[in-house]
Design a protein around this motif. Structure first.
Motif, mmCIF file in Angstrom:
data_model
loop_
_atom_site.group_PDB
_atom_site.id
_atom_site.type_symbol
_atom_site.label_atom_id
_atom_site.label_comp_id
_atom_site.label_asym_id
_atom_site.label_seq_id
_atom_site.Cartn_x
_atom_site.Cartn_y
_atom_site.Cartn_z
ATOM 1 N N SER A 58 44.557 -7.924 19.821
ATOM 2 C CA SER A 58 45.782 -8.302 19.121
ATOM 3 C C SER A 58 45.569 -9.570 18.297
ATOM 4 O O SER A 58 45.960 -9.646 17.125
ATOM 5 N N ARG B 99 49.935 -10.316 14.092
ATOM 6 C CA ARG B 99 48.965 -10.162 15.170
ATOM 7 C C ARG B 99 49.205 -11.210 16.250
ATOM 8 O O ARG B 99 49.807 -12.257 16.008
ATOM 9 N N ASN C 241 55.318 -4.048 16.156
ATOM 10 C CA ASN C 241 54.844 -4.819 17.305
ATOM 11 C C ASN C 241 55.537 -4.440 18.606
ATOM 12 O O ASN C 241 55.255 -5.036 19.655
ATOM 13 N N GLU D 38 53.423 -3.157 21.667
ATOM 14 C CA GLU D 38 52.606 -4.245 22.213
ATOM 15 C C GLU D 38 53.462 -5.180 23.063
ATOM 16 O O GLU D 38 53.063 -5.581 24.168
#
Length: 509
Positions: A251, A119, A142, A145
């Protein structure tokens, strides 16, 4: 040999680049990590050594020292596994030492060497770009993102062996490409489903247009929760800057779905009344965002308001006023954003049926019980809620009507038009809606007609309003004028704002 790689962690809602300095030298075999690592980072030495061995790479038994700089900030991200592994391999000569200087690494390693998502990737990649790093290596989960950040190349790693082969020139990796932009998902909660409650819907439209906090008081089953859940559907669409802010927060909190990218819908948070003060405001030994921050640029809905603990409610006063939360700990003082609309719902009394003439239910509460129930909400908190409305029981004729109610899309168009006026008027002050005005800005931008001034003076004297209530009535009046496309605040706008301030009969003094 000495080598350096770059990883990251989060600090508040921002990313922090960590320089992983690795030194490998002859001596008694040892593996030490210094630089204020927490438990998850200290344990990474076992994960990293096992992952390297299972990737088919044998390392000599040497004295290894790893420093995580800056040393004065605690590191708590398992995403440092990958940069530690890359720095270690460079220090042992498995990788060229100079190949890591412009690259950022973030992934947790399994014992087999697989790369797992972590995260907080978005704020870390933003920080990496600011530090001048040009390449980012992350786990597949990921990638979407990381691709939200422009001006930096993103590479997807499924296994540690891929990174070793790439930097040794044995395997080619192509930069990841962003997916085509997604359309806004359809609204699942629409005002077209709400029959009746015209005054409540009007109040919610005003709250959405000006960013005002709102309190609904009504008997059980009158539709308070149903109305509140649809407020997000009439708020203006998120701008890209707002969406990035919300995505960063989610996130860091670990609330983004696997492989998720940009958050496109405004947040709606509805914590249970047993929520603790720390969960509401944020905190912990390593401060994490609370509900007020998770609702940033969206709605925080508190159902059954008097059932929340007094301490939990009182901590809301400062973020409602400042639109930010500052949490101080031994190692750092962090500020989390909390610019949200607070929507509260409550019954008029403990049994819920006080004043329910149409429902035929008799209230069984004594005057003392009703006073104790309503006094669970302090005057200072109530004073920070701009709009107070009573939500009556829905009549049968309204429920059985086949006429379609106005849709959220139609209401949102009026809200966005009003917000556009506010943005044009207030952008030079760094704010974007009427609720964010302080007294000085209000004096410069809100002009009342003579009739409106006289009406406000009469209401101020008769209702014994505070200075804060005076300002908030003008703010709501300005929002109503924006919805009416009026240049100045007129008497009818002040009259509606005063009614919305005192509709439920709860004292704010």
């Amino acid at each position: 040999m000495f080598a350096r790689s770059f990883g990251g962690t989060t600090l508040g809602v921002d990313g922090l680049i960590i320089a992983v300095e690795v030194d490998s030298a002859a001596g008694l075999p040892a593996f030490d990590i210094v630089g204020l690592p927490d438990t998850s980072v200290r344990e990474s030495k076992e994960r990293v050594r096992t992952a390297i061995r299972n990737a088919g790479i044998q390392l000599r038994q040497e004295k290894v020292t790893i420093n995580l700089a800056p040393a004065g900030i605690r590191k708590d991200s398992p995403g440092l596994d990958l940069p530690i592994a890359m720095g270690l391999l460079a220090a042992y000569g498995v990788l060229p030492v100079d190949c890591l200087q412009k690259s950022f690494f973030a992934a947790e390693l399994s014992l087999e060497g697989e790369c797992r998502p972590v995260r907080g990737i978005l704020p870390m990649v933003i920080a990496a770009r600011k530090e001048g790093l040009t390449s980012v290596f992350v786990a597949r989960g990921n990638a979407n993102e990381a691709l939200l950040v422009e001006g930096i190349q993103v590479y997807i790693l499924d296994h540690l062996r891929q990174a070793v082969a790439f930097f040794n020139g044995q395997e080619a990796l192509q930069p990841a490409v962003p997916d085509e932009g997604e359309e806004d998902s359809p609204l699942l909660e629409d005002f077209a489903d709400v029959q009746g409650q015209f005054q409540a819907k009007r109040a919610l439209e005003i709250a959405a247009a000006g960013g005002h906090n709102l309190l609904m008081v009504g008997v059980p089953g009158s539709g308070k929760t149903m109305l509140a859940r649809r407020l997000s559907s009439i708020l203006p669409r998120l701008t890209r800057e707002e969406a990035l802010e919300v995505t960063k927060i989610y996130s860091i909190a670990g609330l983004l779905p696997q492989g998720g990218g940009l958050v496109r819908q405004r947040p709606f948070r509805s914590p249970h009344h047993t929520t603790s003060m720390v969960a509401m405001i944020g905190g912990g030994s390593v401060p994490r965002p609370g509900e007020v921050t998770l609702a940033h640029h969206g709605v925080l809905f508190l159902d059954e308001l008097p059932e929340f603990s007094k301490a939990t409610l009182e901590v809301l006063r400062q973020p409602l006023e400042d639109r930010a939360v500052t949490i101080s700990r031994v190692h750092a003082s962090l500020t989390f954003p909390s610019s949200m609309i607070l929507v509260c719902a409550m019954n008029p009394c403990p049994c819920g049926y006080y004043g329910d003439e149409e429902g035929g239910r008799t209230c069984e509460c004594s005057p003392g019980e009703i006073r104790r129930y309503t006094r669970r909400i302090s005057g200072p908190l109530l004073d920070r809620i701009d709009i107070h409305i009573r939500v009556p029981r829905v009549k049968y004729q309204e429920l059985s009507s086949t006429k379609k109610a106005e849709s959220s899309a139609s209401i949102r168009s009026r809200v966005e038009a009003a917000r556009a006026k506010q943005t044009a008027r207030l952008h030079s002050y760094g704010i974007f809606c009427n609720a964010q005005m302080n007294h000085a800005i209000l004096k410069r931008t809100c002009f009342l007609t003579q009739d409106a001034q006289q009406l406000l003076e009469m209401a101020f004297r008769r209702m014994n309003l505070s200075a804060r209530s005076y300002d908030r009535i003008i703010k709501v009046g300005r929002t109503i004028a924006d919805l009416d496309d009026a240049k100045n605040i007129e008497a009818k706008h002040i009259a509606e704002a005063v009614q919305l301030r005192n509709d439920v009969g709860l004292s704010v003094e």
